[in-house]
Motif scaffolding. Sequence first.
Motif, PDB file in Angstrom:
ATOM      1  N   TYR A  20      -4.146 -27.921 -12.658  1.00  0.00           N
ATOM      2  CA  TYR A  20      -3.956 -28.361 -11.276  1.00  0.00           C
ATOM      3  C   TYR A  20      -5.236 -29.019 -10.772  1.00  0.00           C
ATOM      4  CZ  TYR A  20      -3.660 -28.099  -6.176  1.00  0.00           C
ATOM      5  OH  TYR A  20      -3.692 -28.408  -4.843  1.00  0.00           O
ATOM      6  N   VAL A  21      -5.110 -30.239 -10.317  1.00  0.00           N
ATOM      7  CA  VAL A  21      -6.214 -31.001  -9.748  1.00  0.00           C
ATOM      8  C   VAL A  21      -5.799 -31.449  -8.348  1.00  0.00           C
ATOM      9  CG1 VAL A  21      -7.547 -33.148  -9.931  1.00  0.00           C
ATOM     10  CG2 VAL A  21      -7.066 -31.793 -11.978  1.00  0.00           C
ATOM     11  N   ASP A  22      -6.726 -31.416  -7.411  1.00  0.00           N
ATOM     12  CA  ASP A  22      -6.416 -31.873  -6.060  1.00  0.00           C
ATOM     13  C   ASP A  22      -7.406 -32.956  -5.660  1.00  0.00           C
ATOM     14  OD1 ASP A  22      -4.789 -31.786  -3.784  1.00  0.00           O
ATOM     15  OD2 ASP A  22      -6.230 -30.550  -2.707  1.00  0.00           O
ATOM     16  N   PHE A  23      -6.875 -34.050  -5.139  1.00  0.00           N
ATOM     17  CA  PHE A  23      -7.709 -35.170  -4.720  1.00  0.00           C
ATOM     18  C   PHE A  23      -7.939 -35.138  -3.205  1.00  0.00           C
ATOM     19  CE2 PHE A  23      -6.353 -36.625  -8.901  1.00  0.00           C
ATOM     20  CZ  PHE A  23      -7.514 -37.200  -9.380  1.00  0.00           C
ATOM     21  N   TYR A  24      -8.597 -36.175  -2.722  1.00  0.00           N
ATOM     22  CA  TYR A  24      -9.088 -36.241  -1.340  1.00  0.00           C
ATOM     23  C   TYR A  24      -8.945 -37.705  -0.926  1.00  0.00           C
ATOM     24  CZ  TYR A  24     -12.674 -34.873   2.239  1.00  0.00           C
ATOM     25  OH  TYR A  24     -13.364 -34.568   3.369  1.00  0.00           O
ATOM     26  N   GLY A  69      -2.675 -20.995 -11.765  1.00  0.00           N
ATOM     27  CA  GLY A  69      -1.956 -19.732 -11.707  1.00  0.00           C
ATOM     28  C   GLY A  69      -1.535 -19.296 -10.329  1.00  0.00           C
ATOM     29  N   THR A  70      -2.040 -19.947  -9.279  1.00  0.00           N
ATOM     30  CA  THR A  70      -1.640 -19.563  -7.924  1.00  0.00           C
ATOM     31  C   THR A  70      -0.791 -20.634  -7.251  1.00  0.00           C
ATOM     32  OG1 THR A  70      -3.785 -20.341  -7.084  1.00  0.00           O
ATOM     33  CG2 THR A  70      -3.583 -17.999  -7.560  1.00  0.00           C
ATOM     34  N   VAL A  71      -0.230 -21.543  -8.046  1.00  0.00           N
ATOM     35  CA  VAL A  71       0.776 -22.474  -7.521  1.00  0.00           C
ATOM     36  C   VAL A  71       2.097 -21.720  -7.434  1.00  0.00           C
ATOM     37  CG1 VAL A  71       2.041 -24.618  -7.918  1.00  0.00           C
ATOM     38  CG2 VAL A  71      -0.393 -24.482  -8.479  1.00  0.00           C
ATOM     39  N   VAL A  72       2.709 -21.716  -6.257  1.00  0.00           N
ATOM     40  CA  VAL A  72       3.929 -20.935  -6.021  1.00  0.00           C
ATOM     41  C   VAL A  72       5.004 -21.827  -5.412  1.00  0.00           C
ATOM     42  CG1 VAL A  72       2.702 -18.752  -5.767  1.00  0.00           C
ATOM     43  CG2 VAL A  72       3.114 -20.170  -3.740  1.00  0.00           C
ATOM     44  N   VAL A  73       6.250 -21.398  -5.571  1.00  0.00           N
ATOM     45  CA  VAL A  73       7.368 -22.171  -5.052  1.00  0.00           C
ATOM     46  C   VAL A  73       7.553 -21.902  -3.560  1.00  0.00           C
ATOM     47  CG1 VAL A  73       9.185 -20.448  -5.472  1.00  0.00           C
ATOM     48  CG2 VAL A  73       9.731 -22.905  -5.602  1.00  0.00           C
ATOM     49  N   SER A  74       8.132 -22.877  -2.878  1.00  0.00           N
ATOM     50  CA  SER A  74       8.455 -22.757  -1.461  1.00  0.00           C
ATOM     51  C   SER A  74       9.180 -21.442  -1.178  1.00  0.00           C
ATOM     52  CB  SER A  74       9.355 -23.927  -1.053  1.00  0.00           C
ATOM     53  OG  SER A  74       9.810 -23.799   0.263  1.00  0.00           O
ATOM     54  N   GLY A  75       8.815 -20.811  -0.070  1.00  0.00           N
ATOM     55  CA  GLY A  75       9.416 -19.546   0.317  1.00  0.00           C
ATOM     56  C   GLY A  75       8.614 -18.339  -0.083  1.00  0.00           C
ATOM     57  N   LEU A  98      -0.267 -30.830 -12.729  1.00  0.00           N
ATOM     58  CA  LEU A  98       0.065 -31.143 -11.344  1.00  0.00           C
ATOM     59  C   LEU A  98      -1.196 -31.646 -10.667  1.00  0.00           C
ATOM     60  CD1 LEU A  98       1.955 -30.855  -8.781  1.00  0.00           C
ATOM     61  CD2 LEU A  98       1.022 -28.529  -8.557  1.00  0.00           C
ATOM     62  N   PHE A  99      -1.098 -32.805 -10.005  1.00  0.00           N
ATOM     63  CA  PHE A  99      -2.234 -33.221  -9.182  1.00  0.00           C
ATOM     64  C   PHE A  99      -1.766 -33.549  -7.783  1.00  0.00           C
ATOM     65  CE2 PHE A  99      -0.998 -37.198 -11.299  1.00  0.00           C
ATOM     66  CZ  PHE A  99      -1.133 -38.182 -10.321  1.00  0.00           C
ATOM     67  N   GLY A 100      -2.535 -33.030  -6.809  1.00  0.00           N
ATOM     68  CA  GLY A 100      -2.224 -33.241  -5.407  1.00  0.00           C
ATOM     69  C   GLY A 100      -2.934 -34.469  -4.886  1.00  0.00           C
ATOM     70  N   SER A 101      -2.322 -35.099  -3.908  1.00  0.00           N
ATOM     71  CA  SER A 101      -2.870 -36.321  -3.323  1.00  0.00           C
ATOM     72  C   SER A 101      -4.069 -36.071  -2.433  1.00  0.00           C
ATOM     73  CB  SER A 101      -1.785 -37.005  -2.479  1.00  0.00           C
ATOM     74  OG  SER A 101      -1.401 -36.165  -1.392  1.00  0.00           O
ATOM     75  N   GLY A 102      -4.245 -34.840  -2.009  1.00  0.00           N
ATOM     76  CA  GLY A 102      -5.159 -34.580  -0.904  1.00  0.00           C
ATOM     77  C   GLY A 102      -4.397 -34.722   0.405  1.00  0.00           C
ATOM     78  N   THR A 103      -4.973 -34.194   1.466  1.00  0.00           N
ATOM     79  CA  THR A 103      -4.314 -34.189   2.769  1.00  0.00           C
ATOM     80  C   THR A 103      -3.921 -35.590   3.200  1.00  0.00           C
ATOM     81  OG1 THR A 103      -5.653 -32.286   3.376  1.00  0.00           O
ATOM     82  CG2 THR A 103      -4.523 -33.427   5.163  1.00  0.00           C
ATOM     83  N   VAL A 104      -2.682 -35.722   3.652  1.00  0.00           N
ATOM     84  CA  VAL A 104      -2.161 -37.007   4.128  1.00  0.00           C
ATOM     85  C   VAL A 104      -2.396 -37.091   5.626  1.00  0.00           C
ATOM     86  CG1 VAL A 104      -0.144 -38.493   4.269  1.00  0.00           C
ATOM     87  CG2 VAL A 104      -0.394 -36.913   2.334  1.00  0.00           C
ATOM     88  N   SER A 105      -3.183 -38.057   6.055  1.00  0.00           N
ATOM     89  CA  SER A 105      -3.419 -38.276   7.484  1.00  0.00           C
ATOM     90  C   SER A 105      -3.411 -39.758   7.778  1.00  0.00           C
ATOM     91  CB  SER A 105      -4.764 -37.682   7.926  1.00  0.00           C
ATOM     92  OG  SER A 105      -4.749 -36.274   7.876  1.00  0.00           O
ATOM     93  N   GLY A 106      -2.918 -40.106   8.957  1.00  0.00           N
ATOM     94  CA  GLY A 106      -2.933 -41.477   9.425  1.00  0.00           C
ATOM     95  C   GLY A 106      -3.927 -41.651  10.550  1.00  0.00           C
ATOM     96  N   ALA A 107      -3.873 -42.821  11.181  1.00  0.00           N
ATOM     97  CA  ALA A 107      -4.842 -43.145  12.228  1.00  0.00           C
ATOM     98  C   ALA A 107      -4.521 -42.480  13.556  1.00  0.00           C
ATOM     99  CB  ALA A 107      -4.917 -44.662  12.406  1.00  0.00           C
TER     100      ALA A 107
END
Length: 411
Positions: free
Chosen positions: A132-136, A172-178, A350-359
């Motif tokens: 698992y990798v997470d980006f920014y 190991g701490t990626v979990v499913v919704s709920g 699995l790689f995450g995009s990092g937090t999605v924010s707009g202007a």
Amino acid sequence: MSAAPSAESPGPAPAADPFAVPHDDPFGPHNLPYGVFTTAGDPAPRLGVRYGGHVLDAGAAARALGAPAEVARLLGAPVLNPLLAAGRPAWTRVRAALTSWLTEPAHREAVRPLLVPLDAVTLHLPFEVADYVDFYASEHHAANVGRIFRPGADPLPANWKHLPVGYHGRAGTVVVSGTPVVRPCGQRRLPGEDAPSYGPSLRLDVEVELGFVVGGPTEQGSRVPMGEADEHVFGVCLLNDWSARDIQAWEYVPLGPFLGKSFATSVSPWVVPLDALAHARVAPPGRDAALLPYLDDAGVTPGCGLDVRLELAVNGVVVARPPFAAMYWTYAQMVAHMTVNGASLRAGDLFGSGTVSGAGADEVGALIELYGGGGGFLADGDEVTITGVAPGAGGTRVGFGAVTGRVEAAR
């Protein structure tokens, strides 16, 4: 296998005819996301494909319809990993078979008993997470958080516009919704204190993200150029990178996030195939820094940006609508950068995009941005839900479902 009661909203009651899926249903034949499910009558995990308000037992359908051996083997697995490892040509063949089974009248009588109402299933983590990798990757988020964490300094690090910044997380701490999220404990240095203290996080936050599910493994020492990213990205899910901001702020210098992130990452139970997002592709925002050749996507068509509209709700109240199309870095650049040093890809990465924010003030993807870091963090009992939708062919919508988690008190 991680499992939890489904946090999916079943939507309208399933039609008497499960094949009567309206054109504007976000889970119509243009989507066909994959998941893993069980039922009260059969506790064995198996692959399912969402179709309207039902879930197709994909392995049973392959057997009933006499599918080719490869298709039957891949769909008969209890998790997505064998399909992920099979690579894009197999992904294309399997998707074509599923589309045929669900849309061609000749198959209806065989398939009908294999469509289970959504409210009769329990959804599970759809794949075994390898790494698992997470980006920014959002400039707006990085700048907003930089101003809070480093007041008076340049909000963006010097490297930010030259490479997709990321960190290696805890698979190991990626979990499913709920799945409930227990408030983490750790070290933090509170405002006005000279020494750190220990205790439950006082600033528990969320991060609205997309997660990219990897197949098509590579050998260590090889690289994946941007133009080959689609050979290795199987699909997309929703992701919540839960964050303990007080623990994070104290620990992150000099090596970045650690215990403030690793206690839980929630993902949606549906993996939307990348092929279902062909009509959601957009060019990324303009960039104001020269990129090295392996990351330079100027003029690449179609763009690898994605027009996914997300919503963040806390206790049922929508507080923000982050636009993924505003992300500075694309998933293709993330894959290229993640492998440029020769690091291998594995099926189930699995790689995450990092937090999605707009202007906009209502387009942020984390509570620390919404409330300026001064308050508004999660209390025990709060429930967070992230939903998403993208444009599909012919005016349709592609649904991602939801990723939900409720905060439990520290133990």
